[in-house]
Design a protein around this motif. Sequence first.
Motif, short mmCIF file in Angstrom:
data_model
loop_
_atom_site.label_atom_id
_atom_site.label_comp_id
_atom_site.label_asym_id
_atom_site.label_seq_id
_atom_site.Cartn_x
_atom_site.Cartn_y
_atom_site.Cartn_z
N ALA A 194 0.84 -1.20 0.00
CA ALA A 194 0.00 0.00 0.00
C ALA A 194 0.88 1.25 0.00
CB ALA A 194 -0.92 0.00 1.22
N PRO A 195 0.50 2.28 -0.79
CA PRO A 195 -0.80 2.47 -1.48
C PRO A 195 -0.80 2.05 -2.95
CG PRO A 195 0.41 4.53 -1.45
CD PRO A 195 1.30 3.52 -0.75
N TRP A 196 0.17 1.21 -3.37
CA TRP A 196 0.29 0.87 -4.79
C TRP A 196 -0.92 0.13 -5.35
CZ3 TRP A 196 3.10 2.65 -8.60
CH2 TRP A 196 4.28 3.35 -8.31
N PRO A 197 -1.46 -0.92 -4.70
CA PRO A 197 -2.60 -1.63 -5.29
C PRO A 197 -3.77 -0.71 -5.62
CG PRO A 197 -1.68 -2.91 -3.49
CD PRO A 197 -1.01 -1.57 -3.45
N GLU A 198 -4.07 0.21 -4.70
CA GLU A 198 -5.18 1.14 -4.93
C GLU A 198 -4.89 2.06 -6.11
OE1 GLU A 198 -7.69 4.61 -2.54
OE2 GLU A 198 -6.11 3.46 -1.52
N PHE A 199 -3.65 2.50 -6.19
CA PHE A 199 -3.28 3.40 -7.28
C PHE A 199 -3.30 2.68 -8.64
CE2 PHE A 199 0.25 4.92 -10.00
CZ PHE A 199 -0.32 6.11 -10.42
N LEU A 200 -2.73 1.47 -8.69
CA LEU A 200 -2.67 0.74 -9.95
C LEU A 200 -4.06 0.36 -10.47
CD1 LEU A 200 0.41 -1.59 -9.31
CD2 LEU A 200 0.31 0.43 -10.75
N ALA A 201 -5.04 0.31 -9.58
CA ALA A 201 -6.40 -0.03 -10.00
C ALA A 201 -6.99 1.02 -10.93
CB ALA A 201 -7.29 -0.21 -8.78
N ILE A 202 -6.44 2.25 -10.89
CA ILE A 202 -6.98 3.31 -11.75
C ILE A 202 -6.10 3.56 -12.97
CG2 ILE A 202 -8.06 4.43 -9.76
CD1 ILE A 202 -5.84 6.50 -9.84
N VAL A 203 -5.01 2.79 -13.08
CA VAL A 203 -4.09 2.98 -14.20
C VAL A 203 -4.44 1.99 -15.30
CG1 VAL A 203 -1.68 2.88 -14.94
CG2 VAL A 203 -2.26 3.80 -12.69
N LEU A 204 -4.58 2.48 -16.51
CA LEU A 204 -4.92 1.63 -17.64
C LEU A 204 -3.70 0.84 -18.11
CD1 LEU A 204 -7.15 4.11 -19.69
CD2 LEU A 204 -7.88 2.33 -18.08
N LYS A 205 -3.97 -0.30 -18.77
CA LYS A 205 -2.90 -1.17 -19.25
C LYS A 205 -1.91 -0.46 -20.16
CE LYS A 205 -2.15 -5.76 -21.23
NZ LYS A 205 -2.80 -6.99 -21.76
N PRO A 206 -2.34 0.40 -21.08
CA PRO A 206 -1.36 1.10 -21.93
C PRO A 206 -0.36 1.93 -21.12
CG PRO A 206 -3.55 1.29 -22.87
CD PRO A 206 -3.73 0.67 -21.52
N HIS A 207 -0.82 2.49 -19.99
CA HIS A 207 0.10 3.25 -19.15
C HIS A 207 1.15 2.34 -18.52
CE1 HIS A 207 -2.29 6.73 -19.83
NE2 HIS A 207 -3.33 6.32 -19.10
N LEU A 208 0.76 1.11 -18.19
CA LEU A 208 1.72 0.16 -17.63
C LEU A 208 2.76 -0.22 -18.68
CD1 LEU A 208 -0.53 -2.19 -15.48
CD2 LEU A 208 1.05 -0.42 -14.68
N SER A 209 2.35 -0.34 -19.93
CA SER A 209 3.31 -0.64 -21.00
C SER A 209 4.35 0.46 -21.10
CB SER A 209 2.57 -0.80 -22.33
OG SER A 209 1.71 -1.92 -22.29
N VAL A 210 3.94 1.71 -20.89
CA VAL A 210 4.88 2.82 -20.89
C VAL A 210 5.88 2.67 -19.74
CG1 VAL A 210 5.13 5.32 -20.63
CG2 VAL A 210 3.26 4.38 -22.02
N LEU A 211 5.37 2.26 -18.57
CA LEU A 211 6.25 2.03 -17.42
C LEU A 211 7.32 0.99 -17.76
CD1 LEU A 211 7.15 2.10 -14.44
CD2 LEU A 211 5.31 0.47 -13.95
N TYR A 212 6.89 -0.13 -18.31
CA TYR A 212 7.84 -1.20 -18.61
C TYR A 212 8.86 -0.75 -19.65
CZ TYR A 212 4.24 -3.96 -16.25
OH TYR A 212 3.34 -4.44 -15.35
N ASN A 213 8.42 0.05 -20.60
CA ASN A 213 9.34 0.54 -21.62
C ASN A 213 10.40 1.46 -21.02
OD1 ASN A 213 9.96 2.83 -23.87
ND2 ASN A 213 9.61 0.84 -24.83
N ILE A 214 9.98 2.32 -20.10
CA ILE A 214 10.93 3.20 -19.43
C ILE A 214 11.91 2.39 -18.58
CG2 ILE A 214 11.17 5.03 -17.70
CD1 ILE A 214 8.47 6.10 -18.62
N ILE A 215 11.40 1.38 -17.87
CA ILE A 215 12.28 0.52 -17.07
C ILE A 215 13.33 -0.16 -17.95
CG2 ILE A 215 12.36 -1.59 -15.69
CD1 ILE A 215 9.69 -0.80 -14.46
N CYS A 216 12.90 -0.67 -19.09
CA CYS A 216 13.84 -1.33 -19.99
C CYS A 216 14.94 -0.38 -20.45
CB CYS A 216 13.10 -1.90 -21.20
SG CYS A 216 12.16 -3.41 -20.86
#
Length: 524
Positions: A194-216
């Motif tokens: 916490a508070p990540w699970p609550e926050f990620l619930a409002i984040v769309l999948k395309p935004h997560l793809s952006v996160l993974y791309n930045i991490i890479c």
Amino acid sequence: MVQEYDEPTVINQVNGLFLSLVVPKRQVKEFKQALEAHGLLDKSLRITPFIRGSDDPVIVPTLDVLHINPSCYSAESNEQKYTVPTKFELDGVVRQDDETQIAYSRDIVLKRIGLVDQAGIETQLLFRRCPSTRFDKSNKSPLRKAVREWLHSLPPDIQSKLGANLDGLLNACKWMYTIYPPMLLLPPTFLSKAPWPEFLAIVLKPHLSVLYNIICQQLKVTHIAINGPIPALLPSSESDTSESNILRSPTNLVPLYGDFGEPNLPSTEQNLRDAFWVSTKQNDITQTWAPLYTMFSRGNISEKTRLLRLVPARSAQESTAVDLYAGVGYFAFSYAKAGVDNVLCWELNGWSIEGLKRGAKMNGWSIKVIDNAQEERILDDSKQVATKVGEERFLVFHESNRNAPERLQRLRHSIPPVSHVNCGYLPSSSSSWDIAIQVLDPMEGGWIHAHENVPFRNIEGRKNEVVGIFRDLVYQYRTQDPASSFNVECQHVEQVKAYAPGIIHCVFDVAILPYSASNGIAQP
């Protein structure tokens, strides 16, 4: 093409709980050099004099929590002691509610830095928590930097929901990860507190793809996955029961980014060529595997290192080692590196065998794989067997290890004596112990390295049970009144790592030697 890479990188968040060592002034240099040599000295903190009850916010000697005997810190001598900060995390090294594990955790630390067998070593363990003023140091973590960059790149409507909680999100993470180029492996706790699970619930999948791309981009990898333990049992498709995970399949690996391939594919030539492979180097030994289809345990590094010292007991003669659960060569490669002349392997998983084959070639070792389609034709031709064994450092059988005794009967005239048998299966390798007895050299005997998960409080009791079981097996399988000709003893119990709370991965070195040898000084 699989390339060779250095030891995987592991980064720990500086605001977690970590161990410090309290050592006499005369031994500070020795501990510092040992920790540096193993990459375990926390250079972000200074080595400082130890003062019991100090108000220093970095070193917190909470003796009551750790149940360390306060007399350890009494003024029995006037020698000044110092705190040496390490990268050992408290969680997973010692249980705070179990006083009896303090000495055990001390031994783990000393083993990891090569000081466990040194005479006169004195140290005690503390834990430290970095205060909030030091949190900014975690900005150096490229993973944290990537997540922070991603948070600032989110659309305004999502950022508005963050409010002033950005630092709270970042500080809730443990920035721990492992890189097996070109893959980033994250722990199952990543972004789960916490508070990540609550926050990620409002984040769309395309935004997560952006996160993974930045991490890479930040960590210079191409694939990302979350790691989970290798389950000992798999759910059965035909019932509600479970079946043994004999292939050691990484069913808890969760790919997040990049093409890992389709799960549960057979190990056909085409699939092997098309699969995603990673590699690492430990003890100057390269290993490679397809992470979606085979497991790799970095925590076994201490046992791999130990095997390098188990040079053939009869160094003037050639010797053979047998690995009954070879995998991608976790332990088999260490036997070869230690100087064993031939290594015979048994493995069921075709993906693991491909990793074993590729890894052997990357290390410059010759290897021959005998699969079910060709084994009888080859093994029935004694001349061809002798030629193959003589030419190849590794002979790998793609079959159940239950066939090992029969294979060894045909091969004994073509190979050096089998002096070491590795039974590296968890939670227990006991189902292979009768096989191990039969494949050991019938005249000279040798050592069986039996892996077991054992409750910490019962290690000595399990040791006695293991010896009793092997004595019964010797009586059953050795010829001509074997009980009077072979001695059975457990010469060493290696505590490899904590497998679960209160459960230790142990290796029992069981010597099965003629009485003339066992009365001497033969050691594995």
